[in-house]
Design a protein around this motif. Structure first.
Motif: not given
Lengths: 533, 1077
Positions: B371-375, B315-319, B1022-1029, B1067-1077
Motif C-alpha cells: 500500500f502506498s500513499q502520497t500527500y 493525494s493518491d493511494f495505491s494497492f 475549488a478546482d477538484v480533480r479525481v482520478s483512478v488508475s 500491479k498497482s491500483f491507484s486513486f488520486g485527488i487533486s484540489l486547487t483553492y
C-alpha cells in the motif's frame, strides 16, 4: 551605465575567489593507509600481521568451500549424496563442467590471498630495519614466512604444479605466469620454514600467545612433515628426505618439554569444545586457529549429521575404514553410530538413510545450547541423546591443525624407513596406540618386535586412525605420497550401493586437482597443470 | 496566415505599463527596435510578419522612456496599430479594425475558466482580426456568415471555429505543449525549441499527472525515444534505471545527469515538475562535459506566479500486488514425489499426514498486498516583484514482501525576487527525510538473505513456526538457508536527511548582456540501523549503527551576450566557470554479541567488549570552464558550438583535465523562400552534430592503492589489522564518448502531425573497466578485491529513433492525441585492449564460480557467455553420451572442441540482454471534463538468465528437494520429451548455459488512468480533480518468472540480465485527488 561597475566588480571577485585556491583539485585521503610505505615500525608490523592471520584463518576453516571436499573420499570419508548431491564421491573422479568447480575456486582464492598477504610483509618488513631490533623484526617476518610456507604446502599437495608467486598483489597483466613444478614450490616452503624455525620464539606473550601465533616448535614440526611428504610421491626425494624428516622430528621430540608438547591423557580431551591454549603446561596442540562466536569455524556438526536430524551427510565414514578401525576410546569418540531422539528412541546408523557412521570429531560444538559436553561419557547424556537439538554449521571451537602425535608418527615412520625402528620409534607408535585404546599410561595396545615393513605399515595405519575424518586431509596426503590411492579406492572400499562405484579408474593425474576453471579462463597458461601424468 | 511570436523569454514577471527603456539607434529596422524592447523588458511582440513592414528604417532616441512612448515614436503616422495587452504588444494593420459592420463578440478563457487577454482573433483567409482585451472579450465587425474565426495565443493551441450565423462565440483555449514555439532549457540557458540544433525531447507534466508512481524516474518510461526506463527492482524506495541511447560505460555507471532548475540533482517529486527536456546527443550535452556522456535530463519545476495565494493539494493511494507466482508442489505432492525419486526420505506416515495437511505455501507467507500513499501540498502566489512556491510532502510505501517499506517527507520552498528591472534573485531551500526498511532483501547476492529464494527452495512440509511458537529455523534440504519468514524479521533500516540551499542571481547588465551566478550548499546525513535476532543468527543477537555526513558546495557563473546584426545575423555567446567540492565522513559502531535483544541498536555499549567502531573520510572536487556560441542566419541556418574543460580530483597529473568540444548545424528548410508557397509541411528542419562528452566513472581515491582493514580475534577480543589488496591504478584517465547525431524534424497537417527522426553513432573510448585479477595475484572475491580499474578499450552504440505526435481530434470538447516513439539501438564492444574477455559479476555462491556475463570485442555489453544447451540425450544416443560419462536422460551441451568434456573452452555467446527495439505509445483522450491516459511500453528481443526458475526446477547444492510442480516432468524412457533431465547426478546441470536463458521481451500497459475535473458549478470553492488508475495492469510476455523487467544487478549494464530472485514489480491500483483553492 553606472550600474555596471559594481556588477563587474562582483563578477570579478567571484571568479578570483574561485581561482585563488591552488590545491583545489588535490585529493586528500585522510585516514587511509598505503602499502607503498608501510611496515616502518612495530605497530604497522602488528597491524599487517594480525590481518594475515585473519585471512589465513579463513583459508583453513572452510572444509566444504575449499579443496578438501573434492578429495573427501580417500578411504576414511565419503559423502552420501542424500543432501548435497555432488558430494557422494570423489569429485576429482568426475570431469567438472566449466564454473561448476565453485568450491575449489574459493579454496584456491583464499589460499593465494594468504600468500600475497605474506609476501606483502616479507617483501617490505625491512622498512623497519632502523626502528625495530633485528631479532624482533625477524620474528614478525618469520610468521609471514611460516604462513606462506604452510599455505603453499596446503596448495601443492592438492594441485601439485602451481604458480609460484613471491610478489604481493601485482597483477600479471601479460599473463606470463605459468605453473611451477611442485619441486620448486617445496624448495620455497623449506627455505621459508628454515627462516621461521630460526627466528620464531618458543612461545609468545600477551594476546598472541592465547590466540595461536605460530612458534618455533610449530615451524620445526611442519618442516618435519614437509620433508616426509617430499620423500614420497611426487617429489620422490627418497632416503635423503626421510633422514631430514627423522632428524627434524627428533629435534621436536627431544625438546618437547621446552616447546610444551605432550599427549593429553585421553583422546576425547583434545576435542573439548572449550579447549583453550596453555591450560595445561604441556599440551598436544602444535598449530591452531582461534575462533569466536563472531569469527566462527565451519568445522561443525551439520556436515557429518544424518539427514533425519537436519544434517548434510557429506563427511561420513567409509564402511570399510570403520570396520578396520581398532577398538578403544578413540573409536568410541571418533565415530557416532547410535542416535537417540526425544530422550530414548534409539536409531543405529544402519536404520537411517545415511547408512554410515558419522564423525563425532566434527560434533564438538560449543554454540548449540544443551549439548551437555561435560557429561558426554554418560550414555544418557544429552550429548548422545539430544538429536532433536538443532545443530549448527558453525562452531567457535578452535581449529586444531597440527597435533603432537603427528610428530611422533613422523619420527617413527622416517626412522624406520632410514635405519629401521629404534626404541624411540616404538615408543612414539605405542604412545599413540595406547592413548587411543585406554589413555596415556596404559600399555595394552603396545606392539613390539615387528619387522621394518610391518612397523612402517602399522605407523601409516596409525596415522590414518589418529587423524581420520577432517583433520586436514591427513589420510589423503598419506595415500598420495605413498601412492596408495588406487588401492584405497578399490580394494579397501566396502560399499555396496552402486552410487559409490567409481566413474572411472584412478590414474596418477587424479591424485591432484586441475587449476580451477575460472583461473584458467583468466590465464590459459595454467590449463592442464599436471600434464606429466 | 502565419503568426510569429518572438522573444526568447517567457518571464513570469510582467513589467508595468511604465517600464522604461533606453534605445538609441539610427537607421535601425523596426525588427531591431522590437528586439531591443524585448531584451530590455519582458514584453512579447505579436504580429503577422507578412503584414508589418519590419525592415522599415527609423531613428529612435529614447533615454529612459516608457515603452508606449517608444512605440508611438515608431508607429505613429503609419498604418500599424499597436496595443499592449498583458505582457503582449500586438501589432496589426490599422485597416483591420476600421471595417466593422456585422459584429461578432465573445469571451476567450483558458482551461480553468480564467480570462485570456491578448488572444488574436482573425477571419480565416483574410488579414482581418482583433485581439481580446483584459477581460478576455473581443468583438469583430463585418464578418461574413460563412467565415471561420481563428483564435491563437502563444502557448495555446490554435482553434478554428465556424461562425455559422452565431453572433456570440466563446472559446476555451487549450494549452499547447508540443508547439514549435516553445522555449526549452539547454545547459546554462534557454533556446527556442524551433532553434534547437541538437536532439532534445520534451516531456510535459500533463502526460504523467495521473500516473501515481512509486519511483520518480518511472514517469519517463515510454515517453521519449531512446530513453529506456526499467524498474529492475520492485522494492519500496528503489528507483527505476534510466538509460539514454544504451550503455556506454562498463564501470562508471550509465545514469544520465539530472539537472533540476540548473542544479545537479535527482528527479524531483512529479507534482513539482513543470516540464522535462531530455538532451540526448553530444552537441546538446557537451556543455556538461564530463557529466554529459549518458545524456542529460533537464527538469523545470513549478514556481510561484503573481496572483492571489493558491493552495494545490494532491493525494493518491495505491494497492500493490504480485499476482504472478511459481506453481509449487504442496506438502503431499512434494513428500510423495521426493520420496519416490529418492531425493529425500519421507516416511509413509509423513506422506499420509500431508495428504490431509497440505503444508505451507511459502510464497503466500512472504508476499502481502502493498500500500502506498502520497500527500503533497503546494502554496504559491506573490506580488509582481516577489513570488513564492512552498511545498510540503509526505509519502509512504509498504512493499509486497513482508517487512519492507519506504517513507519520506520534505519541504521545498522557492522565492523569486526582482530587485529591479535588471536584477532577479532566486532563493531555493529544501529539506527532507527518508527511511527505508530492508532494502537489501531485494537484490541479488547471498542466497541466505533473500526471502524469495528461501520461499522457492523451502519445503511446504515445513511449518513457519515450531510447536512452541518460535520460528522453525532450518528446513530440510536447504543447507544454511533460513526460514523465509524468519529472514524477513531482520531489520536493516536505512535513513537519510538532506538539506540544500540555492541562490541564483541574474543581472541584465546592458542590452543583450546577461550575467548569471549560482551558489549552492547541500548537506546530507544518514546511515543505517541494523538488528538481527538470535533466532536468525543462531548464535547471538547483533546490532549496529552507522552514520555518514556529507557536505558539498557548488558555485558557477556565466555571462551571455546576444546580438542581432542587420536583422538577420543572430549571435549568442556564453562563457562560464564552475567549481564544486564535497566532503564525506562516516562513523559506525556495532555490537556483535548483544546480550539483551530488547535494547536493539539503542544501546550498543551494553555489548562491551564485543563492540567495534569505524570511521571514514572522503573528498572530491571538480573545476570547470565552459562556453557556447550560437549563431543563426535569418532563422534558416544555425550553428552551435560548445566547449567545456573539466578538472577532477579523482585523476592525477596530466590526466586531471578532460576537454569536451561539440559542434552542430541545422537548416530550417521551411523558412526558405521556395517552401513558402506550399502548405503541406509547416516546419522542416535538418540537424547534424558531433561532440565529445565524458564520464567521471571512478570513485574517490581509485588511483590509490590502500590497505583494507580486517581484524582478527586473537582469543576473545578482536585486534585491529590491515591488509594489502589488489590496488588502484595511478594512470587512470577520463573515459570519453564521441557522438555523431543526424536529425530531421517535420510538422505537417496544419501542425497536427509532427515527426522527429534521429540517427546516432556513439563511440566511447578509454573505456574504464574492472579487469579481473587472477586469484594467484591476490584477486579474492570474498575477502579482498579481484579487479583493477583500467582504461581498456572502446564501445559503440548506434541507433535510430523516431517520435511521432498526432492530434487526431482537437475539437472543443473532444481531444485525442497520441504519441508513438521508438528506438533501435545496437551496442558493441569494439576493443578491450590487452583483454580478450572480461567477466561480469558472479552470483550465488555454490552455483557457479564464473559469471554468465562477459565482455568481448565484437559483442555487446550484456553478452551471456557459456555452454550451448542441446537438449536431453535420448536412448539412441547412449553410446555418444557415454563418452561424456553421461546417460540417456542427461542434459547435453555443445562440445565445441570435441574433447568429450564440457569445459571453459566450449563456452560461446549464448545470449544478449540488450533489447534491440523499444517503444512507447501514449494516448491522451479528453472529453469535456474527463481525461483518459493510456501508456503502453514495449521492449523486444532481449535475453534474461533466469536462474530463479532453474533453482525452482532443479536440485542443486543448497536445494535438495524438487519443489516446482513442473519439475516432475523429468526424463524417463517412457517420457523422452520431458522438460528436465532424469533424476541422478550424471546430468551435469550447467548454470552457465543457454538452458535457462529466456526471452525477456515484454509489452506492458504501464498506465491507464481516468480523471474527472468537477465543473465550477458543482464545486465552487475549488478546482477538484479525481482520478483512478492502474499501473502494470497488463504484461504480455513469454517469460516464466515473476517479471521480465527485474534484474538482480540494478544499474549495472554488464550484469543486468540476471533474475536471481530480484524483488518483482507489482500491479498497482491507484486513486488520486487533486484540489486547487
Amino acid at each position: 551605465m553606472k550600474n555596471i561597475i559594481p556588477i563587474i566588480s562582483i563578477i570579478t571577485a567571484f571568479l578570483v575567489s574561485c581561482e585563488s585556491n591552488e590545491d583545489f583539485l588535490a585529493e586528500n585521503p585522510k585516514g587511509q593507509l598505503f602499502p607503498d610505505n608501510f611496515l616502518n615500525n612495530e605497530t604497522e608490523l602488528e597491524l599487517m600481521n594480525t590481518s594475515l592471520y585473519a585471512i589465513f584463518a579463513r583459508t583453513m576453516n572452510w572444509p566444504y568451500e575449499s579443496m578438501e571436499i573434492k578429495l573427501a573420499s580417500s578411504d576414511d570419508i565419503l559423502g552420501t549424496g542424500n543432501q548435497r548431491p555432488y558430494y557422494n564421491q570423489m569429485e576429482v573422479n568426475m570431469d567438472i563442467t566449466v564454473g561448476a568447480d565453485n568450491d575449489i575456486q574459493l579454496g584456491w582464492e583464499r589460499a593465494y590471498n594468504t600468500i600475497n598477504q605474506a609476501n606483502a610483509i616479507i617483501n617490505n618488513y625491512h622498512n623497519a630495519d632502523d626502528a625495530v631490533a633485528e631479532d624482533k623484526l625477524n620474528a614478525w617476518a618469520a610468521q609471514a614466512h611460516f604462513i606462506r610456507a604452510f599455505t603453499y604446502f596446503w596448495l601443492v599437495r592438492f594441485y601439485n604444479n602451481i604458480p609460484l608467486i613471491t610478489s604481493a598483489f601485482v597483477p600479471d597483466v601479460d599473463k606470463e605466469v605459468t605453473c611451477s613444478s611442485s619441486r620448486d614450490i617445496y624448495d620455497l616452503i623449506v627455505s621459508d620454514l628454515q627462516f621461521a624455525e630460526e627466528w620464531l620464539p618458543v612461545s609468545w606473550t600477551g594476546y598472541m600467545k592465547k590466540g595461536g601465533a605460530v612458534t618455533k616448535g610449530a615451524a620445526k614440526s611442519t618442516l618435519a612433515k614437509v620433508y616426509l611428504q617430499m620423500a614420497g610421491f611426487p617429489v620422490k626425494g627418497g632416503a635423503e628426505y626421510y633422514e631430514k624428516a627423522r632428524d627434524k622430528a627428533k629435534e621436536v621430540i627431544d625438546n618437547a618439554s621446552e616447546y610444551g608438547y605432550a599427549l593429553r591423557d585421553h583422546f576425547h580431551q583434545v576435542w573439548d569444545p572449550y579447549w583453550s591454549a596453555y591450560e595445561i603446561p604441556e599440551d598436544e596442540v602444535i598449530l591452531w586457529i582461534e575462533h569466536t562466536v563472531d569469527d566462527y569455524s565451519r568445522r561443525a556438526p551439520l556436515a557429518s549429521r544424518p539427514i533425519e536430524f537436519g544434517g548434510w551427510e557429506f563427511m561420513v565414514t567409509e564402511n570399510g575404514f570403520f570396520n578396520r578401525f581398532p577398538e578403544g576410546e578413540r573409536k568410541n569418540f571418533t565415530f557416532i553410530t547410535d542416535f537417540y531422539v526425544n530422550g530414548g528412541q534409539h536409531y543405529s546408523y544402519t536404520d537411517l538413510t545415511c547408512k554410515h557412521p558419522c564423525y563425532r570429531k566434527l560434533w564438538a560444538d560449543d554454540l548449540s545450547d544443551g549439548w551437555d559436553w561435560e557429561n558426554r561419557n554418560d550414555p544418557s547424556s544429552l550429548w548422545a541423546t539430544n538429536m532433536t537439538q538443532t545443530a549448527n554449521w558453525y562452531s567457535s571451537r578452535p581449529d586444531i591443525i597440527m597435533r603432537y602425535p603427528d610428530v611422533l608418527l613422523t619420527y617413527a615412520e622416517a626412522k624406520a624407513r632410514t635405519d629401521g625402528p629404534d626404541a624411540l620409534a616404538y615408543q612414539c607408535l605405542n604412545d599413540v596406540r595406547n592413548r587411543a585404546y585406554k589413555g596415556v599410561g596404559t600399555t595394552e595396545a603396545s606392539v613390539s618386535g615387528l619387522n621394518t615393513a610391518d612397523f612402517i605399515d602399522a605407523v601409516v595405519w596409525e596415522r590414518a586412525y589418529e587423524f581420520a575424518g577432517f583433520e586436514y586431509s591427513a589420510r589423503w596426503f598419506d595415500l598420495q605420497r605413498l601412492e596408495l590411492v588406487e588401492k584405497a579406492t578399490t580394494d579397501w572400499r566396502d560399499e555396496t550401493e552402486s552410487k559409490y562405484s567409481l566413474v572411472k579408474q584412478y590414474t596418477k593425474k587424479d591424485y591432484f586437482l586441475p587449476v580451477p576453471s575460472k583461473e584458467v579462463t583468466l590465464n590459459p597458461n595454467l590449463a592442464n597443470n599436471n600434464s606429466e601424468f | 496566415m502565419i503568426i510569429v511570436f518572438t522573444s526568447s523569454m517567457f518571464a513570469t514577471n510582467v513589467n508595468s505599463q511604465v517600464a522604461r527603456v533606453n534605445i538609441t539607434l539610427r537607421n535601425a529596422s523596426v525588427i531591431q527596435i522590437i528586439r531591443a524592447i524585448e531584451n530590455q523588458t519582458d514584453y512579447l511582440f505579436v504580429y503577422d510578419k507578412n503584414e508589418i513592414d519590419l525592415t522599415r528604417q527609423v531613428d529612435v532616441n529614447a533615454e529612459n522612456q516608457s515603452v508606449a512612448e517608444v512605440l508611438s515614436a515608431i508607429f505613429n503616422g503609419t498604418d500599424v496599430k499597436y496595443g499592449i495587452v498583458g505582457s503582449n504588444i500586438v501589432l496589426m494593420p490599422n485597416e483591420t479594425v476600421q471595417q466593422q459592420s456585422f459584429k461578432i463578440s465573445g469571451r476567450v478563457t483558458d482551461s480553468s475558466g480564467n480570462a485570456l487577454p491578448g488572444v488574436t482573433v482573425v477571419i480565416q483567409g483574410t488579414s482581418k482580426g482583433t485581439i481580446t482585451n483584459a477581460e478576455g472579450s473581443y468583438s469583430l465587425g463585418n464578418v461574413p456568415g460563412s467565415a471561420t474565426l481563428v483564435f491563437s495565443f502563444v502557448g495555446m493551441k490554435q482553434q478554428e471555429i465556424t461562425v455559422a450565423g452565431k453572433s456570440t462565440i466563446n472559446v476555451t483555449m487549450a494549452e499547447e505543449t508540443i508547439g514549435i514555439e516553445e522555449v526549452v532549457a539547454v545547459g546554462y540557458g534557454t533556446v527556442k525549441k524551433s532553434d534547437l540544433t541538437g536532439s532534445v525531447t520534451s516531456v510535459s507534466s500533463k502526460s504523467f499527472l495521473d500516473q501515481p508512481a512509486s519511483s520518480a524516474n518511472s514517469i519517463l518510461a515510454g515517453r521519449a525515444p531512446g530513453v529506456t526506463v526499467r524498474r529492475m527492482n520492485g522494492a519500496p524506495g528503489r528507483e527505476s534505471t534510466i538509460r539514454i541511447r544504451g550503455a556506454n560505460s562498463l564501470y562508471g555507471g550509465n545514469d544520465p545527469l539530472i539537472v533540476v532548475d540548473g542544479n545537479y540533482s535527482s528527479m524531483p517529486d512529479m507534482y513539482d515538475i513543470e516540464s522535462i527536456e531530455i538532451l540526448k546527443d553530444a552537441s546538446a550535452t557537451a556543455i556538461y562535459g564530463s557529466r554529459g556522456a549518458n545524456g542529460v535530463i533537464l527538469v523545470k519545476t513549478k514556481r510561484g506566479a503573481e496572483g492571489k495565494p493558491t493552495l494545490n493539494f494532491h493525494s493518491d493511494f495505491s494497492f500493490d500486488n504480485i499476482s504472478q507466482r511459481y506453481d509449487m508442489m504442496d506438502a503431499y505432492e512434494l513428500a510423495e514425489y521426493n520420496n519416490r525419486v529418492g531425493a529425500y526420505p519421507f516416511t509413509d506416515d509423513e506422506i499420509a499426514y500431508y495428504k490431509t495437511n497440505r503444508g505451507t505455501n511459502w510464497q503466500n507467507e512472504i508476499f502481502q498486498t502493498g500500500f502506498s500513499q502520497t500527500y503533497k501540498a503546494a502554496f504559491s502566489g506573490g506580488t509582481k516583484n516577489v513570488r513564492f512556491y512552498i511545498s510540503p510532502s509526505y509519502k509512504k510505501t509498504t512493499g509486497t514482501i513482508l517487512n519492507t517499506n519506504a517513507s519520506g517527507y520534505g519541504l521545498t520552498s522557492k522565492v523569486d525576487m526582482d530587485l529591479s528591472s535588471r536584477v532577479t534573485i532566486q532563493i531555493e531551500t529544501s529539506v527532507g527525510h527518508n527511511d527505508n526498511l530492508n532494502p537489501g532483501m531485494a537484490s541479488g547476492g547471498g542466497k541466505g538473505t533473500i526471502p524469495l529464494t528461501a520461499a522457492i527452495i523451502w519445503s511446504p512440509t515445513e511449518p513457519v513456526y515450531e510447536a512452541d511458537g518460535t520460528y522453525n529455523r532450518l528446513g530440510i534440504g536447504t543447507s544454511t538457508v533460513l526460514n523465509p519468514v524468519l529472514i524477513t524479521t531482520t531489520k536493516n533500516t536505512n535513513y537519510s536527511n538532506n538539506g540544500s540551499g540555492v541562490g541564483n542571481l541574474k543581472v541584465k547588465i546592458i542590452d543583450g548582456l546577461e550575467f548569471n551566478a549560482k551558489g549552492s550548499v547541500s548537506f546530507g546525513t544518514g546511515g543505517s540501523r541494523d538488528f538481527v535476532s538470535k533466532n536468525v543468527t543462531g548464535v547471538s543477537a547483533a546490532a549496529a549503527q552507522s552514520s555518514y555526513e556529507s557536505k558539498s558546495w557548488l558555485i558557477n557563473s556565466f555571462l551571455t551576450y546576444s546580438k542581432t546584426i542587420a536583422g538577420i545575423h543572430n549571435f549568442s555567446v556564453m562563457a562560464g566557470f564552475e567549481e564544486t567540492k564535497g566532503v564525506y565522513q562516516s562513523l559506525s559502531g556495532s555490537a556483535n554479541i548483544l546480550p539483551l535483544e530488547s535494547v536493539g541498536w539503542y544501546n550498543l555499549g551494553l555489548a562491551a567488549p564485543n563492540i567495534s567502531v569505524g570511521s571514514g573520510y572522503g573528498n572530491s572536487a571538480m573545476r570547470s570552464y565552459f562556453g557556447r556560441l550560437n549563431y543563426d542566419y535569418d532563422s534558416r541556418y544555425y550553428l552551435t558550438a560548445n566547449f567545456r574543460a573539466d578538472g577532477s580530483s579523482k585523476f592525477k597529473g596530466d590526466n586531471q583535465f578532460g576537454y569536451f568540444p561539440s559542434f552542430a548545424l541545422a537548416w530550417k528548410l521551411s523558412e526558405e523562400k521556395f517552401m513558402k508557397d506550399q502548405d503541406i509541411l509547416q516546419n522542416v528542419k535538418v540537424r547534424g552534430g558531433w561532440g565529445v562528452t565524458g564520464n567521471q566513472a571512478i570513485s574517490d581515491y581509485a588511483t590509490y592503492t590502500t590497505l583494507g582493514d580486517r581484524g582478527f580475534y586473537w582469543g576473545e577480543v578482536q585486534q585491529a589489522g590491515y591488509y594489502a589488496r589488489v590496488g588502484g591504478n595511478p594512470n587512470l584517465k577520463w573515459e570519453s564518448t564521441k557522438q555523431l547525431n543526424l536529425g530531421l524534424d517535420l510538422t505537417t497537417l496544419s501542425g497536427r502531425l509532427s515527426v522527429t527522426l534521429d540517427y546516432y553513432d556513439k563511440k566511447t573510448e578509454d573505456l574504464l573497466a574492472p579487469v579481473s585479477v587472477a586469484a594467484y595475484n591476490g584477486g579474492d572475491s570474498t575477502f579482498g578485491r579481484n579487479s583493477v580499474i583500467s582504461n581498456v578499450g572502446s564501445v559503440q552504440n548506434r541507433g535510430f529513433e523516431f517520435n511521432i505526435n498526432y492530434d487526431i481530434f482537437r475539437n472543443t470538447d473532444l481531444k485525442y492525441e497520441i504519441n508513438l516513439n521508438g528506438a533501435f539501438n545496437r551496442n558493441k564492444v569494439l576493443d578491450l585492449g590487452e583483454q580478450s574477455i572480461i567477466y561480469g559479476a558472479t552470483y550465488a555462491s555454490g552455483l557457479s564460480s564464473l559469471s554468465p556475463f562477459a565482455l568481448m570485442a565484437g559483442q555487446p555489453i550484456g553478452t551471456i557467455y557459456g555452454l550451448k544447451y542441446l537438449g536431453i540425450w535420448q536412448e539412441n544416443e547412449a553410446a555418444e553420451a557415454a563418452k561424456y560419462q553421461q546417460e540417456p536422460g542427461d542434459y547435453r551441451y555443445e562440445d565445441l572442441d570435441g574433447n568429450f568434456n564440457y569445459g571453459s573452452e566450449d563456452s560461446q555467446v549464448i545470449g544478449n540482454t540488450n533489447p534491440s527495439f523499444t517503444w512507447g505509445l501514449n494516448n491522451h483522450l479528453s472529453y469535456k471534463n474527463f481525461d483518459l491516459n493510456i501508456l503502453f511500453e514495449g521492449v523486444h528481443d532481449r535475453d534474461v538468465m533466469n536462474w530463479s526458475y532453474m533453482i525452482a526446477a532443479e536440485r542443486i547444492d543448497f536445494k535438495q528437494l524438487y519443489t516446482l510442480r513442473e519439475a516432475r516432468n523429468r526424463w524417463t524412457e517412457a517420457n523422452p520429451n520431458a522438460r528436465f533431465a532424469k533424476i541422478g547426478n550424471s546430468n551435469k546441470l550447467t548454470p552457465n548455459s543457454s538452458q535457462y536463458i529466456e526471452d525477456g521481451s515484454y509489452v506492458k500497459m504501464r498506465n491507464i488512468s481516468l480523471s474527472y475535473r468537477f465543473p465550477k458549478n458543482v464545486i465552487s470553492f475549488a478546482d477538484v480533480r479525481v482520478s483512478v488508475s492502474a499501473q502494470n495492469m497488463l504484461t504480455f510476455t513469454k517469460y516464466k518468472g515473476y517479471d521480465p523487467e527485474i534484474s538482480s544487478s540494478v544499474g549495472d549494464d554488464v550484469n543486468s540480465g540476471m533474475d536471481w530472485f530480484a524483488y518483482p514489480n507489482p500491479k498497482s491500483f491507484s486513486f488520486g485527488i487533486s484540489l486547487t483553492y
